[in-house]
Design a protein around this motif. Structure first.
Motif, PDB file in Angstrom:
ATOM      1  N   ILE A 259       0.842  -1.205   0.000  1.00 25.55           N
ATOM      2  CA  ILE A 259       0.000   0.000   0.000  1.00 25.55           C
ATOM      3  C   ILE A 259       0.877   1.255   0.000  1.00 25.55           C
ATOM      4  O   ILE A 259       0.579   2.250  -0.680  1.00 25.55           O
ATOM      5  N   ARG A 260       2.003   1.211   0.755  1.00 28.03           N
ATOM      6  CA  ARG A 260       2.881   2.374   0.844  1.00 28.03           C
ATOM      7  C   ARG A 260       3.532   2.721  -0.489  1.00 28.03           C
ATOM      8  O   ARG A 260       3.807   3.891  -0.763  1.00 28.03           O
ATOM      9  N   ILE A 261       3.787   1.695  -1.333  1.00 29.13           N
ATOM     10  CA  ILE A 261       4.421   1.982  -2.627  1.00 29.13           C
ATOM     11  C   ILE A 261       3.387   2.277  -3.714  1.00 29.13           C
ATOM     12  O   ILE A 261       3.739   2.449  -4.886  1.00 29.13           O
ATOM     13  N   GLY A 262       2.099   2.283  -3.332  1.00 28.09           N
ATOM     14  CA  GLY A 262       1.086   2.753  -4.256  1.00 28.09           C
ATOM     15  C   GLY A 262       0.202   1.697  -4.890  1.00 28.09           C
ATOM     16  O   GLY A 262      -0.628   2.025  -5.743  1.00 28.09           O
ATOM     17  N   LEU A 263       0.342   0.421  -4.479  1.00 28.40           N
ATOM     18  CA  LEU A 263      -0.513  -0.622  -5.044  1.00 28.40           C
ATOM     19  C   LEU A 263      -1.903  -0.565  -4.392  1.00 28.40           C
ATOM     20  O   LEU A 263      -2.041  -0.210  -3.213  1.00 28.40           O
ATOM     21  N   SER A 264      -2.918  -0.940  -5.136  1.00 28.14           N
ATOM     22  CA  SER A 264      -4.285  -0.928  -4.601  1.00 28.14           C
ATOM     23  C   SER A 264      -4.494  -2.125  -3.678  1.00 28.14           C
ATOM     24  O   SER A 264      -3.753  -3.107  -3.725  1.00 28.14           O
ATOM     25  N   ARG A 265      -5.518  -2.034  -2.853  1.00 28.00           N
ATOM     26  CA  ARG A 265      -5.839  -3.128  -1.933  1.00 28.00           C
ATOM     27  C   ARG A 265      -6.167  -4.415  -2.695  1.00 28.00           C
ATOM     28  O   ARG A 265      -5.796  -5.510  -2.287  1.00 28.00           O
ATOM     29  N   ASN A 269      -4.224  -7.902  -2.282  1.00 29.62           N
ATOM     30  CA  ASN A 269      -4.904  -9.139  -1.895  1.00 29.62           C
ATOM     31  C   ASN A 269      -4.580 -10.265  -2.871  1.00 29.62           C
ATOM     32  O   ASN A 269      -4.350 -11.413  -2.477  1.00 29.62           O
ATOM     33  N   LEU A 270      -4.553  -9.944  -4.154  1.00 19.75           N
ATOM     34  CA  LEU A 270      -4.220 -10.936  -5.172  1.00 19.75           C
ATOM     35  C   LEU A 270      -2.769 -11.391  -5.038  1.00 19.75           C
ATOM     36  O   LEU A 270      -2.457 -12.592  -5.131  1.00 19.75           O
ATOM     37  N   PHE A 271      -1.880 -10.425  -4.777  1.00 19.55           N
ATOM     38  CA  PHE A 271      -0.461 -10.759  -4.603  1.00 19.55           C
ATOM     39  C   PHE A 271      -0.258 -11.668  -3.392  1.00 19.55           C
ATOM     40  O   PHE A 271       0.510 -12.638  -3.441  1.00 19.55           O
ATOM     41  N   LEU A 304     -11.872 -10.575  -2.369  1.00 23.52           N
ATOM     42  CA  LEU A 304     -11.806 -10.296  -3.806  1.00 23.52           C
ATOM     43  C   LEU A 304     -13.159 -10.522  -4.473  1.00 23.52           C
ATOM     44  O   LEU A 304     -13.531  -9.823  -5.421  1.00 23.52           O
ATOM     45  N   MET A 305     -13.908 -11.511  -3.972  1.00 23.06           N
ATOM     46  CA  MET A 305     -15.220 -11.822  -4.551  1.00 23.06           C
ATOM     47  C   MET A 305     -16.321 -10.954  -3.932  1.00 23.06           C
ATOM     48  O   MET A 305     -17.490 -11.068  -4.305  1.00 23.06           O
ATOM     49  N   LYS A 306     -15.912 -10.123  -2.951  1.00 22.44           N
ATOM     50  CA  LYS A 306     -16.838  -9.228  -2.261  1.00 22.44           C
ATOM     51  C   LYS A 306     -17.978 -10.001  -1.586  1.00 22.44           C
ATOM     52  O   LYS A 306     -19.146  -9.624  -1.666  1.00 22.44           O
ATOM     53  N   LYS A 307     -17.570 -11.116  -0.976  1.00 21.31           N
ATOM     54  CA  LYS A 307     -18.537 -11.925  -0.230  1.00 21.31           C
ATOM     55  C   LYS A 307     -18.110 -11.975   1.236  1.00 21.31           C
ATOM     56  O   LYS A 307     -16.934 -11.898   1.561  1.00 21.31           O
ATOM     57  N   LYS A 308     -19.105 -12.120   2.077  1.00 25.29           N
ATOM     58  CA  LYS A 308     -18.839 -12.158   3.501  1.00 25.29           C
ATOM     59  C   LYS A 308     -18.986 -13.579   4.023  1.00 25.29           C
ATOM     60  O   LYS A 308     -19.907 -14.293   3.648  1.00 25.29           O
ATOM     61  N   VAL A 309     -18.055 -13.961   4.859  1.00 23.55           N
ATOM     62  CA  VAL A 309     -18.139 -15.265   5.505  1.00 23.55           C
ATOM     63  C   VAL A 309     -17.644 -15.114   6.934  1.00 23.55           C
ATOM     64  O   VAL A 309     -16.811 -14.251   7.233  1.00 23.55           O
ATOM     65  N   PHE A 310     -18.197 -15.923   7.826  1.00 24.17           N
ATOM     66  CA  PHE A 310     -17.802 -15.845   9.216  1.00 24.17           C
ATOM     67  C   PHE A 310     -16.423 -16.480   9.421  1.00 24.17           C
ATOM     68  O   PHE A 310     -16.052 -17.435   8.732  1.00 24.17           O
ATOM     69  N   SER A 311     -15.667 -15.961  10.380  1.00 22.23           N
ATOM     70  CA  SER A 311     -14.314 -16.463  10.640  1.00 22.23           C
ATOM     71  C   SER A 311     -14.324 -17.945  11.000  1.00 22.23           C
ATOM     72  O   SER A 311     -13.424 -18.690  10.622  1.00 22.23           O
ATOM     73  N   ILE A 312     -15.363 -18.356  11.720  1.00 20.95           N
ATOM     74  CA  ILE A 312     -15.433 -19.754  12.112  1.00 20.95           C
ATOM     75  C   ILE A 312     -15.568 -20.667  10.897  1.00 20.95           C
ATOM     76  O   ILE A 312     -15.114 -21.810  10.889  1.00 20.95           O
ATOM     77  N   ASP A 313     -16.148 -20.145   9.821  1.00 21.74           N
ATOM     78  CA  ASP A 313     -16.266 -20.938   8.606  1.00 21.74           C
ATOM     79  C   ASP A 313     -14.953 -20.990   7.839  1.00 21.74           C
ATOM     80  O   ASP A 313     -14.673 -21.962   7.138  1.00 21.74           O
ATOM     81  N   THR A 314     -14.138 -19.950   7.959  1.00 21.75           N
ATOM     82  CA  THR A 314     -12.825 -19.997   7.307  1.00 21.75           C
ATOM     83  C   THR A 314     -11.970 -21.089   7.924  1.00 21.75           C
ATOM     84  O   THR A 314     -11.230 -21.792   7.218  1.00 21.75           O
ATOM     85  N   ILE A 315     -12.068 -21.268   9.232  1.00 23.39           N
ATOM     86  CA  ILE A 315     -11.284 -22.328   9.861  1.00 23.39           C
ATOM     87  C   ILE A 315     -11.837 -23.698   9.480  1.00 23.39           C
ATOM     88  O   ILE A 315     -11.092 -24.672   9.331  1.00 23.39           O
ATOM     89  N   GLY A 316     -13.161 -23.794   9.283  1.00 26.06           N
ATOM     90  CA  GLY A 316     -13.745 -25.048   8.818  1.00 26.06           C
ATOM     91  C   GLY A 316     -13.279 -25.402   7.413  1.00 26.06           C
ATOM     92  O   GLY A 316     -12.899 -26.549   7.141  1.00 26.06           O
ATOM     93  N   LEU A 317     -13.279 -24.422   6.522  1.00 22.95           N
ATOM     94  CA  LEU A 317     -12.808 -24.649   5.156  1.00 22.95           C
ATOM     95  C   LEU A 317     -11.323 -25.005   5.144  1.00 22.95           C
ATOM     96  O   LEU A 317     -10.879 -25.865   4.381  1.00 22.95           O
ATOM     97  N   ALA A 318     -10.551 -24.318   5.983  1.00 20.83           N
ATOM     98  CA  ALA A 318      -9.114 -24.615   6.065  1.00 20.83           C
ATOM     99  C   ALA A 318      -8.879 -26.049   6.523  1.00 20.83           C
ATOM    100  O   ALA A 318      -8.028 -26.758   5.987  1.00 20.83           O
TER     101      ALA A 318
END
Length: 769
Positions: A259-265, A269-271, A304-318
């Motif tokens: 962000i400091r060198i000027g790249l967009s969010r 995120n993709l990087f 990136l997909m502009k979708k919301k998911v609960f943190s507890i579900d991220t750990i389930g998917l992981a």
């Protein structure tokens, strides 16, 4: 329709259950647990046909997947092979005169390779080998050693879960190795990782380098064993493994710089999505790294997909993703601790956010992590440190705010200007040395480490439910009841042996020596006959390993702790030979001892004198075995039969203990030989026994024909080391035991010999069939 919080977490739990049920051979306890889980899902789901059937589908699916993976986990090699073509598959590990690494054969199977250096100069040839080099190897295939003692580390199972079935013991180093003209992506990443490790090792002193390598590349092989043991005992060892803390710091730092060198969010995120898999490979691919990277990757993808998911579900998917990569990860302690602690912190995040004070919040985080990991820590390490929550508060802050950033900073300086890194190393070394010394002192502190023993499966399940109940009540602000339920479970575990109607005799596989543990039903007595012990032969400096295997600290003490032994009622030292008393020093400070029993004349040499002095210093009473005296506890009785006089030979003057255990008459003979056997029969001409602990490890100077004919044992147990240089047990002794129709058990062939009994009787079993 709105998605429920924890949807994927339930599916992850179902996946774990499916794998566990498959590998347990459909254990009834696990099946019951699965049914309870499905019942819970049915009750909480508004539409049972959705989540309920999905959890069943995931359980069955992962159970089938585990069965499929297990079915295809076999070796293509045969034991008679001696020539192998293959590539170096992992970095070389040098430990004294032993070199080890993984090799991928031309059959695309990974073999564990070991080589013992004959000359120090061979190390330079080994260090020239790199990951990806193609060589022709010559050696013999050996099967990995399975666990030969109760609760011991199962090296064969550990390698099996990595799909490794053989150890290739090299006869000699290959004459030539060819570097690959083309390297695969994975090989290139391994080479980069090894180059980074070598760079740190070459320019930073060994102590600091070991911590930097552990924290940056996830390789703990070079860490000092005493420091590693202290961290493990205090519940701090997770700080030395790459986890969510590391991934979070790297992700946040990279994002900030971008962000400091000027790249967009969006571009950042993709990087980061591309960077995370690379870091997982550079960090060695441990389950904790995969969990943290996958959770971060899922969150970034959804952003990136502009979708919301609960943190507890991220750990389930992981969790589901990691288990798809390898279902064996479920049995990895790093996987278990990483997911259980992360899940607990997510569930308790609401309560934590209400705590305004930063220090108090860190303390509650430490408490929650300790509660979540408690059942696993007790199952794997058998003990718990009361200092752990407070020390975690201090050490987590120290590592996250100082050690980890400084380690990465030093590494970047290494990449830019290696010759100048020594100027900055003191910024890491002095604080780290101070904190490590503090950790070692705390681990040696006699108060605070509570030995519970290894919980049985049903108690482990009870712990799991009590931890879930703890967090449920915690969220409802009913914290008193949460703590009471957990404490009740711990109190029961602490006293579990007092409710156990079974006693046991365990003849440990301690090598060329004796170590026999006896526990009476309902914990009425805990006795140890001898401790084992092995001599260390002189070695040149370059041959010495960082930590030599020690049968006392590596076999005896962990076994006693796993059994929940906090204090022995009697330590009976049959005589002063080192293979019977050499591990006494390992017990001091680790296991309490009420009384040490010694034979007549004990205390003549330096080792025996040191035992007596240390016992007196610690306030341990010292008794002498007097012939025709003994004691009785419940249905069990013990009687000293020998020695009746002083013998010049330590072996002949061994304590001989006659015991009645599980309606069987036992005779423990130490190293008594022919002269002692004659004297014993002179005083007890009608001696008859059911179980004989064969004297002197099966030496031809003991177990004479006349002695065996008189006592007529049904069972003979020989405690003896594998491939020992004395040739024990002697074939003539085996023949004499055969002539009296005694069933022979040998620790060198069958591992530890176990006898589980009640007052009605008992049964024998062995660790190795």
């Amino acid at each position: 329709m709105k998605q429920r919080t924890g949807f994927y977490a339930y599916l992850a739990i179902a996946s774990c259950l499916g794998i566990a049920v498959s590998r347990s051979g459909f254990h009834w306890g696990l099946l019951t647990l699965a049914l309870l889980f499905f019942s819970l899902i049915y009750c909480i789901d508004e539409k049972p046909q959705r989540l309920f059937f999905l959890t069943i589908l995931f359980t069955v699916g992962f159970s089938s997947y585990m069965t499929y993976v297990d079915h295809h986990n076999f070796s293509m090699h045969v034991k008679d092979e001696t020539k192998f073509q293959g590539t170096v598959h992992s970095p070389l590990i040098m430990d004294g005169n032993k070199a080890s690494f993984q090799m991928k054969s031309n059959l695309h199977e990974v073999l564990m390779v070991e080589y013992y250096l004959e000359r120090e100069e061979e190390s330079s040839q080994l260090n020239e080998m790199a990951v990806g080099d193609k060589c022709v190897w010559s050696g013999i295939l050996k099967q990995p050693q399975r666990a030969s003692n109760p609760h011991a580390f199962n090296y064969k199972k550990y390698l099996y879960e990595q799909k490794i079935h053989w150890i290739l013991s090299l006869n000699a180093l290959p004459q030539t190795c060819l570097s690959p003209t083309k390297t695969s992506f994975l090989t290139s990443m391994k080479q980069i990782r090894q180059q980074g490790i070598n760079l740190i090792s070459n320019y930073v002193d060994q102590t600091n380098a070991s911590f930097m390598i552990s924290l940056i590349f996830g390789d703990r092989s070079s860490l000092n064993e005493s420091i590693l043991d202290a961290y493990q005992q205090l519940g701090l060892v997770h700080l030395l493994a790459i986890s969510g803390l590391h991934v979070g710091i790297i992700t946040a730092a990279t994002f900030y710089l971008g962000i400091r060198i000027g790249l967009s969010r969006q571009w950042m995120n993709l990087f980061l999505l591309l960077l995370l898999p690379l870091y997982v490979l550079l960090a060695g691919g441990a389950p904790s790294v995969m969990r943290a990277a996958t959770m971060t990757g899922v969150a970034l993808t959804l952003l990136l997909m502009k979708k919301k998911v609960f943190s507890i579900d991220t750990i389930g998917l992981a969790c589901i993703f990691v288990l798809i990569l390898s279902p064996y990860y479920l049995y990895h302690i790093g996987f278990q601790l990483s997911f259980s602690v992360s899940l607990s912190l997510l569930l308790a995040s609401g309560s934590l956010q209400k705590v305004q004070n930063g220090v108090a919040q860190l303390f509650f985080v430490s408490i929650i992590a300790q509660v979540a990991s408690l059942p696993l820590l007790l199952y794997h390490f058998y003990q718990f440190s009361l200092w752990s929550p407070l020390l975690n508060l201090l050490f987590v802050a120290f590592y996250s705010l100082y050690v980890l950033p400084v380690s990465f900073l030093l590494f970047f300086i290494l990449l830019l200007s290696p010759d100048h890194v020594s100027l900055f190393v003191p910024f890491l070394s002095y604080p780290l040395e101070l904190m490590n010394s503090f950790a070692v002192r705390m681990a040696e502190f006699p108060i605070g480490t509570l030995v519970f023993g290894k919980p049985p499966i049903l108690l482990l399940a009870a712990y799991g439910f009590s931890v879930i109940f703890f967090f449920y009540k915690w969220e409802l602000n009913q914290r008193r009841s949460a703590v009471i339920v957990l404490l009740l479970c711990m109190v029961f575990h602490w006293n579990i042996n007092y409710f156990n109607p079974f006693g046991k005799v365990v003849v440990l596989d301690i090598g060329q020596g004796d170590a026999i543990f006896i526990r009476l039903p309902f914990n009425k007595g805990k006795y140890l006959i001898d401790t084992g012990g092995a001599f260390n032969f002189p070695q040149e400096e370059w041959e010495k390993k960082k930590r030599e295997f020690h049968s006392g600290s590596d076999i005896l003490v962990p076994f006693l702790k796993a059994e929940g032994v906090r204090r022995l009622d009697k330590l009976i030292l049959t005589h002063g030979d080192f293979d019977h008393t050499g591990n006494v020093e390992s017990l001091w400070g680790e296991v309490g001892i009420k009384e040490v029993i010694v034979p007549k004349g004990f205390g003549e040499d330096e080792v025996e004198q040191e035992i007596i002095k240390e016992a007196q210093r610690r306030g341990v009473s010292i008794g002498m075995a007097v012939s025709n005296t003994g004691w009785k506890e419940g249905e069990a009785s013990f009687l000293y039969l020998h020695p009746t006089k002083f013998y010049e030979s330590k072996n002949e003057g061994s304590i001989v203990l006659f015991a009645v255990l599980g309606k069987k008459k036992w005779l423990f003979t130490g190293d008594m030989g022919e002269e002692g056997e004659r004297d014993l029969l002179h005083h007890y001409p009608n001696l008859n026994v059911d179980v004989l602990k064969v004297g002197h490890h099966g030496s031809n100077t003991s177990s004479t024909a006349s002695f065996l004919d008189t006592i007529s044992p049904d069972v003979a147990i020989i405690s003896v080391g594998r491939n020992n240089r004395f040739g024990h047990p002697h074939q003539k002794v085996l023949d004499r035991l055969s002539q009296v129709d005694a069933k022979v058990y040998r620790t060198d062939l069958q591992g530890a010999i176990l006898f589980d009994f009640t007052h009605r009787g008992g049964t024998f079993s062995t660790l190795i069939p």
